[in-house]
Design a protein around this motif. Structure first.
Motif, PDB file in Angstrom:
ATOM      1  N   CYS A  50     -10.313   0.442   0.505  1.00  0.00           N
ATOM      2  CA  CYS A  50     -10.884   2.260   0.328  1.00  0.00           C
ATOM      3  C   CYS A  50     -10.281   2.604   1.967  1.00  0.00           C
ATOM      4  CB  CYS A  50     -12.687   2.058   0.579  1.00  0.00           C
ATOM      5  SG  CYS A  50     -12.884   3.429  -0.218  1.00  0.00           S
ATOM      6  N   TRP A  51     -10.647   2.517   2.963  1.00  0.00           N
ATOM      7  CA  TRP A  51     -10.040   3.160   4.200  1.00  0.00           C
ATOM      8  C   TRP A  51      -8.604   3.101   4.154  1.00  0.00           C
ATOM      9  CZ3 TRP A  51     -12.441   6.450   6.290  1.00  0.00           C
ATOM     10  CH2 TRP A  51     -13.876   6.288   6.999  1.00  0.00           C
ATOM     11  N   SER A  52      -8.216   1.689   4.182  1.00  0.00           N
ATOM     12  CA  SER A  52      -6.313   1.646   3.419  1.00  0.00           C
ATOM     13  C   SER A  52      -5.758   2.621   2.545  1.00  0.00           C
ATOM     14  CB  SER A  52      -6.266   0.565   3.726  1.00  0.00           C
ATOM     15  OG  SER A  52      -6.592  -0.528   4.869  1.00  0.00           O
ATOM     16  N   ALA A  53      -6.475   2.103   1.998  1.00  0.00           N
ATOM     17  CA  ALA A  53      -5.318   3.851   0.588  1.00  0.00           C
ATOM     18  C   ALA A  53      -6.073   5.235   1.303  1.00  0.00           C
ATOM     19  CB  ALA A  53      -6.593   3.360  -0.483  1.00  0.00           C
ATOM     20  N   TYR A  54      -7.108   5.077   1.587  1.00  0.00           N
ATOM     21  CA  TYR A  54      -8.233   6.464   1.856  1.00  0.00           C
ATOM     22  C   TYR A  54      -6.297   7.362   3.292  1.00  0.00           C
ATOM     23  CZ  TYR A  54     -10.173  10.606   4.133  1.00  0.00           C
ATOM     24  OH  TYR A  54     -10.276  12.424   4.414  1.00  0.00           O
ATOM     25  N   GLU A  55      -6.880   5.828   4.096  1.00  0.00           N
ATOM     26  CA  GLU A  55      -5.681   6.848   5.472  1.00  0.00           C
ATOM     27  C   GLU A  55      -4.284   6.917   5.083  1.00  0.00           C
ATOM     28  OE1 GLU A  55      -7.003   7.672   7.734  1.00  0.00           O
ATOM     29  OE2 GLU A  55      -9.155   7.387   8.381  1.00  0.00           O
ATOM     30  N   MET A  56      -3.856   5.739   3.997  1.00  0.00           N
ATOM     31  CA  MET A  56      -1.822   6.020   3.667  1.00  0.00           C
ATOM     32  C   MET A  56      -1.796   7.330   3.035  1.00  0.00           C
ATOM     33  SD  MET A  56      -0.016   2.996   1.423  1.00  0.00           S
ATOM     34  CE  MET A  56      -0.942   3.299  -0.273  1.00  0.00           C
ATOM     35  N   ALA A  57      -3.320   7.743   2.043  1.00  0.00           N
ATOM     36  CA  ALA A  57      -3.020   8.673   1.006  1.00  0.00           C
ATOM     37  C   ALA A  57      -2.983  10.192   1.563  1.00  0.00           C
ATOM     38  CB  ALA A  57      -3.913   9.416   0.513  1.00  0.00           C
ATOM     39  N   LYS A  58      -4.229  10.230   2.653  1.00  0.00           N
ATOM     40  CA  LYS A  58      -4.430  10.996   4.262  1.00  0.00           C
ATOM     41  C   LYS A  58      -2.562  11.449   4.566  1.00  0.00           C
ATOM     42  CE  LYS A  58      -7.500  11.228   6.843  1.00  0.00           C
ATOM     43  NZ  LYS A  58      -8.253  11.435   7.719  1.00  0.00           N
ATOM     44  N   ALA A  59      -2.526  10.568   5.477  1.00  0.00           N
ATOM     45  CA  ALA A  59      -0.839  10.010   6.068  1.00  0.00           C
ATOM     46  C   ALA A  59       0.220  11.266   5.610  1.00  0.00           C
ATOM     47  CB  ALA A  59      -0.829   8.479   7.187  1.00  0.00           C
ATOM     48  N   PHE A  60       0.172  10.671   3.992  1.00  0.00           N
ATOM     49  CA  PHE A  60       0.911  10.773   2.991  1.00  0.00           C
ATOM     50  C   PHE A  60       1.067  12.308   2.605  1.00  0.00           C
ATOM     51  CE2 PHE A  60       1.958  12.494  -1.408  1.00  0.00           C
ATOM     52  CZ  PHE A  60       3.532  12.009  -1.683  1.00  0.00           C
ATOM     53  N   PHE A  61      -0.288  12.612   2.647  1.00  0.00           N
ATOM     54  CA  PHE A  61      -0.348  14.236   2.664  1.00  0.00           C
ATOM     55  C   PHE A  61       0.135  15.432   3.879  1.00  0.00           C
ATOM     56  CE2 PHE A  61      -3.060  13.041  -0.814  1.00  0.00           C
ATOM     57  CZ  PHE A  61      -2.104  13.902  -1.990  1.00  0.00           C
ATOM     58  N   ILE A  62      -0.546  14.348   4.480  1.00  0.00           N
ATOM     59  CA  ILE A  62       0.321  15.395   6.234  1.00  0.00           C
ATOM     60  C   ILE A  62       1.530  15.391   7.024  1.00  0.00           C
ATOM     61  CG2 ILE A  62       0.075  14.954   8.874  1.00  0.00           C
ATOM     62  CD1 ILE A  62      -3.087  13.472   8.288  1.00  0.00           C
ATOM     63  N   ALA A  63       2.087  14.073   5.934  1.00  0.00           N
ATOM     64  CA  ALA A  63       3.526  13.943   5.995  1.00  0.00           C
ATOM     65  C   ALA A  63       4.116  15.271   5.179  1.00  0.00           C
ATOM     66  CB  ALA A  63       4.075  12.695   6.212  1.00  0.00           C
ATOM     67  N   ARG A  64       3.596  15.521   4.312  1.00  0.00           N
ATOM     68  CA  ARG A  64       4.627  15.871   3.089  1.00  0.00           C
ATOM     69  C   ARG A  64       3.977  17.465   3.855  1.00  0.00           C
ATOM     70  NH1 ARG A  64       2.967  16.874  -3.225  1.00  0.00           N
ATOM     71  NH2 ARG A  64       1.240  17.751  -1.735  1.00  0.00           N
ATOM     72  N   ASN A  65       2.927  18.043   4.445  1.00  0.00           N
ATOM     73  CA  ASN A  65       2.602  18.678   4.919  1.00  0.00           C
ATOM     74  C   ASN A  65       3.212  19.426   6.389  1.00  0.00           C
ATOM     75  OD1 ASN A  65       1.107  21.056   5.509  1.00  0.00           O
ATOM     76  ND2 ASN A  65       0.874  20.442   7.887  1.00  0.00           N
ATOM     77  N   ASP A  66       4.307  18.234   7.135  1.00  0.00           N
ATOM     78  CA  ASP A  66       5.420  18.522   7.909  1.00  0.00           C
ATOM     79  C   ASP A  66       6.766  18.868   7.616  1.00  0.00           C
ATOM     80  OD1 ASP A  66       3.081  17.303   9.950  1.00  0.00           O
ATOM     81  OD2 ASP A  66       4.088  15.718  10.219  1.00  0.00           O
ATOM     82  N   ARG A  67       6.744  18.197   6.491  1.00  0.00           N
ATOM     83  CA  ARG A  67       8.089  18.815   6.476  1.00  0.00           C
ATOM     84  C   ARG A  67       8.412  19.957   5.609  1.00  0.00           C
ATOM     85  NH1 ARG A  67       8.007  13.463   4.211  1.00  0.00           N
ATOM     86  NH2 ARG A  67       7.004  14.151   1.954  1.00  0.00           N
ATOM     87  N   THR A  68       7.246  20.986   4.981  1.00  0.00           N
ATOM     88  CA  THR A  68       7.223  22.343   4.846  1.00  0.00           C
ATOM     89  C   THR A  68       7.386  23.384   5.155  1.00  0.00           C
ATOM     90  OG1 THR A  68       4.992  21.939   3.955  1.00  0.00           O
ATOM     91  CG2 THR A  68       6.523  21.188   2.005  1.00  0.00           C
TER      92      THR A  68
END
Length: 307
Positions: free
Chosen positions: A289-307
């Motif tokens: 649960c925590w791994s999946a959540y943190e991975m998804a959160k990191a993905f959204f943050i990385a995408r936010n950085d690219r925009t």
């Protein structure tokens, strides 16, 4: 004139424009992943916690018990009721993590730098999150446990929901909610405090680290699961009482009444039935649960950085 300095934020603090929708998607992904992987052991836990456990569930080891259930009832029966969990876990965990992040932010848990420790904010955030998410998840959990019982008469999740509603009313889906909260509020507070504390120790930089998220999640879940097992036993009895042929169990009315039934029949040991499979289920589940959540959160943050 100096160039404007971009606002910096820590990984755990989330960017200012991190949307509620993205947070909920991360939580939904985490919830479905958590519950699906360890489902057969959860089924075994449910059967062990019933006052008169089925012979197929009572073996010398978890592996032998699961193999025996598979042999007697078929491999597919190990997954009976999983669709109820998937239907409920996505929305419930979406609300769970959205509430967690909102309350944590409101209490100052995201202020400062990643190395700063806010255990009270983490505990309060976790407790608030579980109150909201359990209100949504409780009916799905009742359906799941009814379908996990040996000889379950229910053919599908809709059939189970309709039958329980018709024969026992809407209250059957929420009779265990107060007990569930008595269990999950301390469970979640313990889990979040332990997770946040271990994460600060193992990963002081606060960056995305899958090994830390996995390890801290597993330890936090195992500790919380072990300490709250007695309440989980009571919850299971309340959620499955409608299928019992024992009149006393069928008429169990709440936490203390149900606790009295268990104590009179099985003593203190009765409150720790299913302890081992509960811990074994919860540790990898919370790690996932925590791994999946943190991975998804990191993905959204990385995408936010690219925009």
């Amino acid at each position: 004139m100096a160039a404007p300095v971009e606002e910096e934020y820590d990984y755990e603090g989330l960017p200012p424009n991190f949307s509620l929708g993205a947070n909920m998607l991360a939580g939904a992904f985490a919830g479905i992943a958590e519950h699906s992987v360890m489902y057969p052991i959860d089924l075994l836990k449910t059967r062990l916690q019933i006052v008169q456990p089925t012979p197929a569930a009572v073996q010398q080891s978890i592996t032998r018990s699961i193999l025996n259930i598979s042999k007697v009832e078929g491999f597919r029966n190990l997954w009976r009721g999983l669709s109820s969990v998937v239907l409920g876990a996505g929305p419930a965990h979406a609300v769970y993590f959205a509430t967690y992040e909102s309350v944590k932010h409101a209490m100052g848990g995201n202020k400062g730098h990643a190395h700063e420790h806010h255990p009270l904010a983490a505990a309060a955030s976790g407790a608030s999150a579980t109150i909201v998410s359990d209100a949504l998840m409780n009916p799905f959990d009742v359906i799941k446990q009814r379908m996990q019982m040996q000889g379950s008469i229910y053919k599908s999740v809709p059939h189970c929901a309709k039958t329980v509603f018709r024969t026992e009313g809407l209250a059957a889906f929420y009779v265990s909610y107060p007990t569930t909260l008595c269990m999950t509020v301390p469970f979640t507070a313990l889990q979040f405090m332990t997770y946040e504390s271990l994460s600060k120790i193992l990963n002081p930089s606060g960056g995305y680290d899958p090994y830390t998220h996995c390890g801290a999640g597993a330890v936090a879940g195992g500790i919380a699961a072990g300490l709250t097992t007695p309440l989980d036993v009571i919850k299971t009895l309340l959620q499955t009482r409608g299928n019992s042929k024992d009149l006393e169990i069928k008429n169990a009315k709440g936490l203390w009444h149900t606790a009295g039934i268990i104590y009179r029949r099985q003593g203190t040991a009765g409150f720790f039935r299913g302890l081992k499979p509960r811990i074994i289920t919860t540790m990898p589940s919370t790690a996932i649960c925590w791994s999946a959540y943190e991975m998804a959160k990191a993905f959204f943050i990385a995408r936010n950085d690219r925009t």
